[in-house]
Design an enzyme around this catalytic site. Sequence first.
Site, mmCIF file in Angstrom:
data_model
loop_
_atom_site.group_PDB
_atom_site.id
_atom_site.type_symbol
_atom_site.label_atom_id
_atom_site.label_comp_id
_atom_site.label_asym_id
_atom_site.label_seq_id
_atom_site.Cartn_x
_atom_site.Cartn_y
_atom_site.Cartn_z
ATOM 1 C CG ASN A 46 13.442 -49.956 38.170
ATOM 2 O OD1 ASN A 46 13.794 -49.431 38.347
ATOM 3 N ND2 ASN A 46 12.910 -50.780 37.848
ATOM 4 C CG HIS A 102 8.815 -58.006 38.002
ATOM 5 N ND1 HIS A 102 8.039 -56.721 37.706
ATOM 6 C CD2 HIS A 102 7.424 -58.671 37.174
ATOM 7 C CE1 HIS A 102 7.488 -56.420 36.163
ATOM 8 N NE2 HIS A 102 6.680 -58.231 35.939
#
Length: 184
Positions: free
Chosen positions: A141, A150
């Site tokens: 990412n 996350h």
Amino acid sequence: MDSNGQYEQRIVWTVIDTGIGPLLLAATRDGLVNVVFHATGAVRRKALERLAARLGTEPVEAPGSPLLTEAIRQMEAYFAGRRRDFDLPLDWSLISGFNREVLRELVSGVRYGSVVGYGDLAGRVGQPGAAQAVGTAMGANPLPVVVPCHRVVGSDGGIGGFGGGVDTKRQLLALEGVLPEPLF
């Protein structure tokens, strides 16, 4: 314009201090293209060299550029708990194929304060057996925090890995109310 009449790609960047440490923000004319954790010294230099190699032009420090100014404003609001979503144009040119598809689904389908399992996210993009490939996509990412990798966790309840470090992942999940604040 360059000698061929093409608009030259321009990369602007800045580093901001956040509750999780310094973040490098880089943008092209198309949008935010890269967010890099722990952006001091060698990490910042390596990230800028990688951007130059991938996009074919030297990044220029320009914290006052309109897109970076807005990105800074939104980041500051997010880390202060006043913003849940980012509304920024994104330049997806550093990622393609399955990885891009997974990250786009993550942005659109996993809201602030929630999490998704690697396998569940694989199923959402029509590849139910591809949990490990989703993990690879999260590691690739180029826009962490804005594209909220996350929020992807193990189906066994484990936190999973994170490019910015597991402590950083815990801090982001605590900020969003998913985990209790770390004790230390």
